[in-house]
Scaffold this motif. Sequence first.
Motif, short mmCIF file in Angstrom:
data_model
loop_
_atom_site.label_atom_id
_atom_site.label_comp_id
_atom_site.label_asym_id
_atom_site.label_seq_id
_atom_site.Cartn_x
_atom_site.Cartn_y
_atom_site.Cartn_z
N VAL A 44 123.43 45.39 68.06
CA VAL A 44 123.98 44.37 67.17
C VAL A 44 122.87 43.47 66.63
O VAL A 44 121.78 43.41 67.18
N HIS A 47 124.51 38.31 64.38
CA HIS A 47 125.91 37.96 64.12
C HIS A 47 126.88 38.86 64.90
O HIS A 47 128.06 38.91 64.58
N GLN A 48 126.34 39.58 65.90
CA GLN A 48 127.13 40.51 66.72
C GLN A 48 127.66 41.68 65.89
O GLN A 48 128.68 42.28 66.22
N ARG A 49 126.99 42.01 64.80
CA ARG A 49 127.41 43.06 63.88
C ARG A 49 126.45 44.24 63.98
O ARG A 49 125.25 44.07 64.17
N TYR A 57 131.87 44.97 64.52
CA TYR A 57 131.37 43.85 65.34
C TYR A 57 131.62 44.18 66.80
O TYR A 57 132.61 44.82 67.14
#
Length: 69
Positions: A44, A47-49, A57
Amino acid sequence: MAIVIHGAGTGGTPAAYEMRPPFRGVAAVAAVDGLCNPGGFVVVDEHQRSPRYPNIYSAGVCIAIPPVE
């Protein structure tokens, strides 16, 4: 409070520590090309993406956390 080790032939022996196999990610998720690292954890960004799949996500124990410097 003692931690109990459950394993082949131990019968729940009390011990100071518990040994578990290393955590691996879910095989179906780890099989997606470019989504996970070799350990099966989701890669990730800040932004946890997922950098490869921006509509995915992830959060929690499934993400690949970079080492602290």
